[in-house]
Scaffold this motif. Structure first.
Motif, PDB file in Angstrom:
ATOM      1  N   ILE A 173       0.848  -1.196   0.000  1.00  8.96           N
ATOM      2  CA  ILE A 173       0.000   0.000   0.000  1.00  8.96           C
ATOM      3  C   ILE A 173       0.882   1.244   0.000  1.00  8.96           C
ATOM      4  O   ILE A 173       1.729   1.424   0.872  1.00  8.96           O
ATOM      5  N   THR A 174       0.676   2.094  -0.979  1.00  8.12           N
ATOM      6  CA  THR A 174       1.484   3.313  -1.091  1.00  8.12           C
ATOM      7  C   THR A 174       0.684   4.582  -0.841  1.00  8.12           C
ATOM      8  O   THR A 174       1.259   5.628  -0.559  1.00  8.12           O
ATOM      9  N   GLU A 175      -0.657   4.504  -0.935  1.00  7.54           N
ATOM     10  CA  GLU A 175      -1.490   5.652  -0.636  1.00  7.54           C
ATOM     11  C   GLU A 175      -2.890   5.180  -0.268  1.00  7.54           C
ATOM     12  O   GLU A 175      -3.283   4.048  -0.574  1.00  7.54           O
ATOM     13  N   VAL A 176      -3.637   6.072   0.405  1.00  2.57           N
ATOM     14  CA  VAL A 176      -4.989   5.727   0.842  1.00  2.57           C
ATOM     15  C   VAL A 176      -5.903   6.932   0.578  1.00  2.57           C
ATOM     16  O   VAL A 176      -5.448   8.071   0.532  1.00  2.57           O
ATOM     17  N   ILE A 177      -7.195   6.672   0.423  1.00  2.99           N
ATOM     18  CA  ILE A 177      -8.205   7.719   0.313  1.00  2.99           C
ATOM     19  C   ILE A 177      -8.865   7.847   1.678  1.00  2.99           C
ATOM     20  O   ILE A 177      -9.323   6.853   2.256  1.00  2.99           O
ATOM     21  N   ALA A 178      -8.905   9.061   2.204  1.00  6.74           N
ATOM     22  CA  ALA A 178      -9.385   9.264   3.566  1.00  6.74           C
ATOM     23  C   ALA A 178     -10.412  10.388   3.621  1.00  6.74           C
ATOM     24  O   ALA A 178     -10.380  11.332   2.818  1.00  6.74           O
ATOM     25  N   TYR A 179     -11.323  10.291   4.584  1.00  4.80           N
ATOM     26  CA  TYR A 179     -12.344  11.304   4.809  1.00  4.80           C
ATOM     27  C   TYR A 179     -12.236  11.807   6.254  1.00  4.80           C
ATOM     28  O   TYR A 179     -11.895  11.062   7.169  1.00  4.80           O
TER      29      TYR A 179
ATOM     30  N   ARG B  56      -6.142  12.396  -0.450  1.00  5.26           N
ATOM     31  CA  ARG B  56      -5.335  11.273  -0.922  1.00  5.26           C
ATOM     32  C   ARG B  56      -4.013  11.340  -0.141  1.00  5.26           C
ATOM     33  O   ARG B  56      -3.226  12.264  -0.333  1.00  5.26           O
ATOM     34  N   GLN B  57      -3.791  10.387   0.748  1.00  2.53           N
ATOM     35  CA  GLN B  57      -2.642  10.428   1.654  1.00  2.53           C
ATOM     36  C   GLN B  57      -1.591   9.401   1.263  1.00  2.53           C
ATOM     37  O   GLN B  57      -1.907   8.256   0.912  1.00  2.53           O
ATOM     38  N   ARG B  58      -0.347   9.813   1.353  1.00  3.19           N
ATOM     39  CA  ARG B  58       0.755   8.876   1.140  1.00  3.19           C
ATOM     40  C   ARG B  58       0.842   7.934   2.335  1.00  3.19           C
ATOM     41  O   ARG B  58       0.546   8.308   3.469  1.00  3.19           O
TER      42      ARG B  58
END
Length: 599
Positions: free
Chosen positions: A127-133, A191-193
């Motif tokens: 996992i290199t990035e995630v979508i967060a709220y 979009r977080q690293r």
């Protein structure tokens, strides 16, 4: 140590003496206890500490002292210099600084370990990035960032974050959370690293049920997903206790720095006790003190001085409005600063009586005076501000110049200095350390019965003393005693309650600041020295006998005399009989050597 819950020992422990263990108390049976000197003890302490820190975060990311300290520790550990700052009132800011002074290393280690574990987990899964709220809310009337506007919905905005913030993988989770808040709110997406993710529910802080993780700031670019307003109060039961707690507010970039929110003002007009007793030059010790203050005698080792070697002088007493007899009483142990010996005896006896009314056995209590009341100068963590620090306060700056002119100043704060400079609204307090595990246990029951809605970590902070409101609620007779004596002495009384072992010895961690038990402590009462105020311990030796043939009273006879006189003879100017060089601020003009009288 005996865990509160044998199945989940991280929930907390009681620290008991081995004599308190026994089969009559199943939870406290020896089989369930962990010796403090065993390898298991360190593991148990770590488990409790981690559980406490996790609980602090789950209570809120900015609404308790420990998590505010955790935010500061994160900024230090990960070298974050541009995060959203937080305005705090002076009292809370001081508590956060104290938390950091005791626990900075532990907090940083706690964060660093989580980040390392999280990075390993994400890397193992590719996992290199995630979508967060994330949901943000502001009470009605509170300042909001300029980007919170309906015109910006769907666009990318710059939204600065705190060093640590919670995010979720599920937009509905944050929307539901926002529905429970009143005022105005917004939902942002980012979009977080992977490197910005501090912890997951499986590696540290985060709630699996809300798909929550904790992240460090990135480039602050987020998409404004939506805004909401809820001006009606929430339905009963829809908010947690933590939702109503607010400590400080964000320092928004577009607004001028707001003045820190002040705590509830104390409307009392403090009038410290007026002391009319005077030193008697016929008494050898009194004459020595008068000579030191006049600059005609060198200051002996027992004379008050700060850590830089600054020696108390007459000009200091003049500015501070302190009668020299108080210095005598302090160094002889007859009374702390701000009291007479007679009042000190009553003060101490009435305090033990009050504790007895509250069900506390005197054999279970150790009481000590700390701070400038016991030694004239405050601890090394409280310094006297200089001209540069007072540049914004011209009145205080003028008072400082009136006091010292261009001469040297002490580094530590003298008794009443901040009040006399106009920098604090109350004079120096009587700082009491009350060390009693019996009181701590009684307070814990009071907390459970009356403060279940509060953040549990506030019961006893990282500095080791009890929440003061809980102390007063647990010990109503002592609270009445404190109010009565505050009025009598015209000064605040600070009650710090610790376990019987006293404050933690921070010098074991290489720290200079520590309030642990010392042989030099001013003891009012302890199990080893019951009613110690009746047998004061002087920190001085009697002055040497006068070798002249003049007839004089013996030292014993002189000490037996009353030292209270209405019109003391002024000290004679002269040269010191010692070759010791006087500090500049102690020197006084006098006759040339060989032409004047000497003491």
């Amino acid at each position: 140590m005996v865990p509160h819950n044998a199945r989940y020992p991280s929930m907390g422990v009681d620290v008991l003496h081995v004599d308190e263990l026994g089969p009559a108390f199943p939870r406290e049976a020896p089989a369930g206890a962990v010796r403090m000197d065993s390898p298991e003890a360190e593991l148990l302490v770590r488990m409790v500490a981690v559980s406490e820190l996790m609980g602090a975060w789950s209570y809120g990311s900015n609404n308790n002292v420990r998590v505010l300290a955790l935010q500061e520790a994160a900024a230090e550990e990960f070298e974050i210099t541009d995060a959203l700052e937080w305005h705090l009132d002076p009292k809370t800011a001081s508590a956060v600084r104290m938390e950091l002074s005791y626990n900075r290393d532990a907090l940083r280690h706690f964060l660093r370990t989580q980040h390392q574990m999280t990075q390993e987990v994400l890397a193992a899964r590719g996992i290199t990035e995630v979508i967060a709220y994330r949901a943000l809310s502001w009470p009605e009337g509170a300042e909001q960032p300029l980007w919170v506007s309906g015109d910006n919905v769907g666009t990318v905005v710059q939204a600065r974050e705190r060093p640590l913030s919670s995010w979720s993988a599920d937009r509905q989770v944050v929307a539901d959370w926002l529905e429970q808040r009143t005022g105005h709110g917004a939902i942002v997406a980012s979009r977080q690293r992977a490197a910005e993710v501090l912890s997951l529910p499986t590696t540290g802080m985060g709630f699996l049920g809300q798909m929550e993780w904790v992240a460090l700031p990135g480039d602050y670019r987020v998409t404004l997903d939506g805004i909401v307003s809820h001006l009606a109060p929430p339905e009963p039961g829809t908010q947690t206790a933590a939702a109503g707690i607010s400590l400080g507010a964000p320092a928004l970039a577009f607004a001028a720095p707001a003045a820190p929110t002040q705590p509830d003002p104390d409307t009392r007009q403090w009038q410290p006790l007026s002391i009319t007793d005077q030193l008697d030059p016929a008494v050898p010790l009194d004459a020595q003190i008068l000579g030191i203050l006049a600059g005609t005698q060198p200051a002996p080792p027992w004379w008050p001085q700060d850590q830089t070697g600054y020696v108390l002088a007459q000009r200091d007493l003049d500015f501070l409005g302190i009668n020299p007899v108080q210095i005598k009483w302090m160094v002889t142990g007859e009374a702390p600063m701000g009291m007479t010996p007679a009042l000190y005896g009553q003060f101490s006896a009435h305090m033990l009586t009050a504790l007895g009314h509250d069900g506390i056995d005197p054999a279970d209590v150790d009481i000590r005076i700390k701070g400038s009341g016991a030694g004239f100068y405050a601890g090394i963590h409280k310094t006297l501000p200089g001209p540069q620090a007072l540049a914004h306060d011209l009145q205080a700056l003028q008072r400082l110049h009136t006091w010292f002119g261009e001469d040297s100043r002490p580094l530590a704060r003298p008794f009443d200095a901040m009040w006399r400079l106009g920098l604090e609204s109350e004079p120096s307090d009587f700082d009491l350390d009350i060390n009693s595990t019996a009181i701590v246990r009684a307070a814990r029951e009071h907390w459970r019965a009356n403060h279940s809605h509060r953040y549990p970590g506030d019961f006893m902070g990282g500095h080791g003393y009890l929440d003061k409101a809980t102390v007063l609620g647990t010990l109503p007779a002592l609270a009445d005693w404190a109010r009565t004596w505050e009025a009598t002495l015209g000064r605040p009384i600070s009650l710090g309650v610790f376990e019987s072992s006293g404050p933690f010895d921070a010098t074991q961690l290489g720290r200079t600041l520590s309030s642990h038990f010392r042989d030099s402590d001013w003891i009012i009462h302890s199990p080893d020295r019951p009613e110690a105020w009746r047998t004061p311990r002087s920190r001085i030796a009697p002055p040497p006998a006068d070798p002249s043939p003049r007839t004089r009273s013996s030292a014993a006879a002189a000490r037996a005399k009353s030292t209270t006189v209405r019109k003391p003879r002024p000290p004679q100017n002269g040269t010191a009989t010692s070759n010791t060089q006087q500090p500049p601020h102690l020197r006084r003009p006098g006759p040339e050597p060989g032409r004047g009288r000497s003491l």
